[in-house]
Design a protein around this motif. Structure first.
Motif, PDB file in Angstrom:
ATOM      1  N   ARG A 136       0.831  -1.198   0.000  1.00 32.86           N
ATOM      2  CA  ARG A 136       0.000   0.000   0.000  1.00 32.86           C
ATOM      3  C   ARG A 136       0.872   1.256   0.000  1.00 32.86           C
ATOM      4  NH1 ARG A 136      -5.007   0.167   2.896  1.00 32.86           N
ATOM      5  NH2 ARG A 136      -5.751   0.072   0.759  1.00 32.86           N
ATOM      6  N   CYS A 137       0.271   2.384  -0.376  1.00 33.28           N
ATOM      7  CA  CYS A 137       1.073   3.599  -0.472  1.00 33.28           C
ATOM      8  C   CYS A 137       0.201   4.828  -0.298  1.00 33.28           C
ATOM      9  CB  CYS A 137       1.791   3.645  -1.817  1.00 33.28           C
ATOM     10  SG  CYS A 137       3.003   4.975  -1.913  1.00 33.28           S
ATOM     11  N   ASN A 138       0.830   5.908   0.174  1.00 32.15           N
ATOM     12  CA  ASN A 138       0.117   7.176   0.306  1.00 32.15           C
ATOM     13  C   ASN A 138       0.346   8.085  -0.903  1.00 32.15           C
ATOM     14  OD1 ASN A 138       2.783   7.385   1.005  1.00 32.15           O
ATOM     15  ND2 ASN A 138       2.459   8.446   2.945  1.00 32.15           N
ATOM     16  N   LEU A 139       1.056   7.605  -1.925  1.00 31.77           N
ATOM     17  CA  LEU A 139       1.134   8.310  -3.209  1.00 31.77           C
ATOM     18  C   LEU A 139       0.591   7.365  -4.292  1.00 31.77           C
ATOM     19  CD1 LEU A 139       4.634  10.113  -3.150  1.00 31.77           C
ATOM     20  CD2 LEU A 139       2.387  11.081  -2.648  1.00 31.77           C
ATOM     21  N   CYS A 155       2.135   7.226  -7.715  1.00 28.82           N
ATOM     22  CA  CYS A 155       3.018   7.564  -8.845  1.00 28.82           C
ATOM     23  C   CYS A 155       2.499   6.870 -10.103  1.00 28.82           C
ATOM     24  CB  CYS A 155       4.441   7.125  -8.539  1.00 28.82           C
ATOM     25  SG  CYS A 155       5.076   7.892  -7.041  1.00 28.82           S
ATOM     26  N   ARG A 156       2.388   7.641 -11.151  1.00 27.85           N
ATOM     27  CA  ARG A 156       1.696   7.130 -12.338  1.00 27.85           C
ATOM     28  C   ARG A 156       2.372   5.925 -12.966  1.00 27.85           C
ATOM     29  NH1 ARG A 156      -2.248  10.518 -14.399  1.00 27.85           N
ATOM     30  NH2 ARG A 156      -2.419  12.430 -13.187  1.00 27.85           N
ATOM     31  N   TYR A 157       3.698   5.813 -12.762  1.00 27.97           N
ATOM     32  CA  TYR A 157       4.402   4.686 -13.379  1.00 27.97           C
ATOM     33  C   TYR A 157       4.375   3.443 -12.500  1.00 27.97           C
ATOM     34  CZ  TYR A 157       8.083   6.615 -10.370  1.00 27.97           C
ATOM     35  OH  TYR A 157       8.793   7.108  -9.304  1.00 27.97           O
ATOM     36  N   CYS A 158       3.863   3.587 -11.268  1.00 27.83           N
ATOM     37  CA  CYS A 158       3.976   2.488 -10.302  1.00 27.83           C
ATOM     38  C   CYS A 158       2.628   1.944  -9.853  1.00 27.83           C
ATOM     39  CB  CYS A 158       4.769   2.986  -9.093  1.00 27.83           C
ATOM     40  SG  CYS A 158       4.971   1.791  -7.757  1.00 27.83           S
ATOM     41  N   MET A 159       1.646   2.816  -9.708  1.00 24.97           N
ATOM     42  CA  MET A 159       0.377   2.386  -9.110  1.00 24.97           C
ATOM     43  C   MET A 159      -0.816   2.958  -9.853  1.00 24.97           C
ATOM     44  SD  MET A 159      -0.536   2.625  -5.158  1.00 24.97           S
ATOM     45  CE  MET A 159       0.327   1.572  -4.071  1.00 24.97           C
ATOM     46  N   PRO A 160      -1.888   2.185  -9.969  1.00 24.93           N
ATOM     47  CA  PRO A 160      -3.079   2.758 -10.602  1.00 24.93           C
ATOM     48  C   PRO A 160      -3.728   3.792  -9.685  1.00 24.93           C
ATOM     49  CG  PRO A 160      -3.505   0.512  -9.849  1.00 24.93           C
ATOM     50  CD  PRO A 160      -2.065   0.787  -9.573  1.00 24.93           C
ATOM     51  N   GLU A 161      -4.515   4.673 -10.268  1.00 22.60           N
ATOM     52  CA  GLU A 161      -5.122   5.764  -9.502  1.00 22.60           C
ATOM     53  C   GLU A 161      -5.951   5.243  -8.325  1.00 22.60           C
ATOM     54  OE1 GLU A 161      -7.248   8.523 -11.887  1.00 22.60           O
ATOM     55  OE2 GLU A 161      -7.217  10.013 -10.268  1.00 22.60           O
ATOM     56  N   LEU A 200      16.331   1.912   4.444  1.00 22.00           N
ATOM     57  CA  LEU A 200      14.907   2.115   4.139  1.00 22.00           C
ATOM     58  C   LEU A 200      14.775   2.869   2.823  1.00 22.00           C
ATOM     59  CD1 LEU A 200      11.910   2.239   5.550  1.00 22.00           C
ATOM     60  CD2 LEU A 200      12.553   4.589   6.069  1.00 22.00           C
ATOM     61  N   THR A 201      13.837   2.444   1.983  1.00 18.99           N
ATOM     62  CA  THR A 201      13.483   3.237   0.799  1.00 18.99           C
ATOM     63  C   THR A 201      12.091   3.796   1.016  1.00 18.99           C
ATOM     64  OG1 THR A 201      14.826   1.896  -0.682  1.00 18.99           O
ATOM     65  CG2 THR A 201      13.116   3.194  -1.705  1.00 18.99           C
ATOM     66  N   THR A 202      11.956   5.094   0.866  1.00 21.22           N
ATOM     67  CA  THR A 202      10.686   5.754   1.192  1.00 21.22           C
ATOM     68  C   THR A 202      10.411   6.875   0.213  1.00 21.22           C
ATOM     69  OG1 THR A 202       9.569   7.111   2.872  1.00 21.22           O
ATOM     70  CG2 THR A 202      11.962   7.196   2.869  1.00 21.22           C
ATOM     71  N   ASN A 203       9.125   7.221   0.095  1.00 14.00           N
ATOM     72  CA  ASN A 203       8.802   8.409  -0.704  1.00 14.00           C
ATOM     73  C   ASN A 203       8.981   9.679   0.117  1.00 14.00           C
ATOM     74  OD1 ASN A 203       6.432   8.769   0.883  1.00 14.00           O
ATOM     75  ND2 ASN A 203       5.202   7.572  -0.549  1.00 14.00           N
ATOM     76  N   GLY A 204       9.292   9.563   1.391  1.00 11.22           N
ATOM     77  CA  GLY A 204       9.659  10.717   2.215  1.00 11.22           C
ATOM     78  C   GLY A 204       8.498  11.467   2.854  1.00 11.22           C
ATOM     79  N   THR A 224       2.487  12.159  -8.931  1.00 12.93           N
ATOM     80  CA  THR A 224       2.130  11.269  -7.805  1.00 12.93           C
ATOM     81  C   THR A 224       0.635  11.295  -7.500  1.00 12.93           C
ATOM     82  OG1 THR A 224       2.387  12.939  -6.084  1.00 12.93           O
ATOM     83  CG2 THR A 224       4.385  11.769  -6.750  1.00 12.93           C
ATOM     84  N   ARG A 225      -0.082  12.157  -8.158  1.00 11.48           N
ATOM     85  CA  ARG A 225      -1.521  12.370  -7.944  1.00 11.48           C
ATOM     86  C   ARG A 225      -1.829  12.842  -6.521  1.00 11.48           C
ATOM     87  NH1 ARG A 225      -1.898   7.031 -10.541  1.00 11.48           N
ATOM     88  NH2 ARG A 225      -2.668   7.176 -12.663  1.00 11.48           N
ATOM     89  N   ARG A 226      -0.833  13.385  -5.853  1.00 15.41           N
ATOM     90  CA  ARG A 226      -1.010  13.910  -4.498  1.00 15.41           C
ATOM     91  C   ARG A 226      -0.111  15.136  -4.346  1.00 15.41           C
ATOM     92  NH1 ARG A 226      -4.214  10.320  -4.794  1.00 15.41           N
ATOM     93  NH2 ARG A 226      -4.634   8.613  -3.349  1.00 15.41           N
TER      94      ARG A 226
END
Ligand code: SAM
Ligand code: SF4
Length: 326
Positions: A19-22, A24-30, A93-97, A131-133
């Protein structure tokens, strides 16, 4: 732990959630992802048991990833448990920050060594478009907090896309003049062909390097241990470094030392290979740690010799990147 091609496996990428709080158009559907049931996802005790077994078999470095790892409740305590394992693996850790500012100090205290922050643009509107956010300010605050907490060196991961953010390559590179950061440009990988970006949109590293050369005085840095697949450079006089990671055009498979454990308890030997080993059964049927270690050794053995992304028959993986963990 050795695979059948003689490679020593010592690096585990651990995806704690898909799951994610962003978005990103190349990684996750809207729409995001369907929620996995509690029974489908490994509990922290189970993940810890796997990592403990993997460390006994020779894993020395664990990278916690996702989805967005900082959205999983209890992550700081879990990282403390990982760092306290007897073999003292290096935990990164890898994070979107987005949630980094609020957790950076506690993560450092828990024993986290450092963070990689994924950031593809320095422009607020573009960030929101990708990122749609909204949230660029929060990410920048997270990077500052991580630096203050001593999660060093800070590494920023940037995926350059033609006609989207390629006009920011030099802006990112110039950050290294003032900051002791590693800015790492990573080639876009053809993982989810149904999303908004296709492989033709990703900029090959040769083109990124050509643009960097226009800044002048780009000095190559000789490869160090643990530098992974990045080819490193420094602008003369800069505090930080620039890395190029040709994930698609490069040939790193011969040196690949990784296994990937995903939140649902499956292990992948290769990002691009759909063959997976399921650990859930051995974790839940009362088997002992020896049995668990045997399954992990089997998973390491199943690691393919090389990926086939450049083959004409290559089929995109059955999971998206937010599920595999990057
Ligand atoms: N959410 C965290 C983040 O974004 O850093 C961790 C998980 S994310 C899947 C890990 C990394 O995979 C990010 O740096 C992201 O940019 C990268 N990534 C996602 N899809 C990719 C693709 N198709 N090609 C290359 N990198 C990709
Ligand atoms: Fe989330 Fe990371 Fe995927 Fe972006 S790249 S949608 S932040 S998991």
């Amino acid at each position: 732990m050795q695979d059948q091609f003689g490679r020593t496996i010592e690096y585990l990428r651990l995806s704690v959630t898909d799951r994610c709080n962003l978005r990103c158009r190349y990684c996750m559907p809207e729409a995001g992802v369907a929620e996995l049931s509690h029974a489908d996802i490994l509990r922290y005790e189970e993940l810890l048991r796997v990592v403990a077994a993997a460390c006994r078999l020779g894993i020395r470095k664990v990278r916690v990833t996702g989805g967005e790892p900082l959205v999983r409740r209890g992550i700081v305590k879990f990282i403390a448990q990982l760092a306290a394992l007897p073999e003292k693996p290096e935990i990164t850790l890898t994070t979107n920050g987005l949630l980094l500012a609020e957790h950076a100090e506690a993560l450092k205290t828990a024993g986290l060594s450092r963070v990689n922050v994924s950031l593809d643009t320095l422009r607020p509107q573009r960030f929101e478009e990708l990122t749609r956010r909204a949230g660029l300010e929060q990410v920048l605050a997270g990077i500052a907090a991580a630096e203050k907490a001593g999660l060093l060196p800070i590494k920023l991961n940037v995926i350059p896309f033609a006609d989207f953010n390629d006009d920011e390559i030099l802006d990112f590179a110039r950050l290294t003049l003032e900051h002791p950061w590693d800015i790492r440009f990573i080639e876009f990988m053809p993982i989810s062909s149904d999303l908004d970006y296709a492989s033709r949109d990703g900029l090959p590293m040769g083109q990124v390097e050509a643009r960097l050369q226009t800044l002048g005085n780009l000095e190559a840095i000789s490869r160090q241990e643990n530098s992974g697949p990045a080819i490193m450079y420094r602008l003369s006089g800069a505090k930080g470094r620039i890395g190029l990671i040709p994930s698609v055009s490069g040939h790193f498979c011969g040196e690949c030392n990784r296994l990937r454990l995903m939140a649902d308890g499956r292990v992948r030997g290769c990002l691009f290979d759909n063959q997976e080993t399921d650990l859930k059964q051995v974790l839940r049927d009362g088997s002992d740690d020896h049995a668990l270690e045997q399954v992990l050794l089997t998973a390491a053995c199943a690691k393919p010799e090389k990926h086939l992304i450049n083959d004409k028959d290559f089929a995109t993986p059955s999971r998206r990147m937010h599920g595999i963990g990057g």
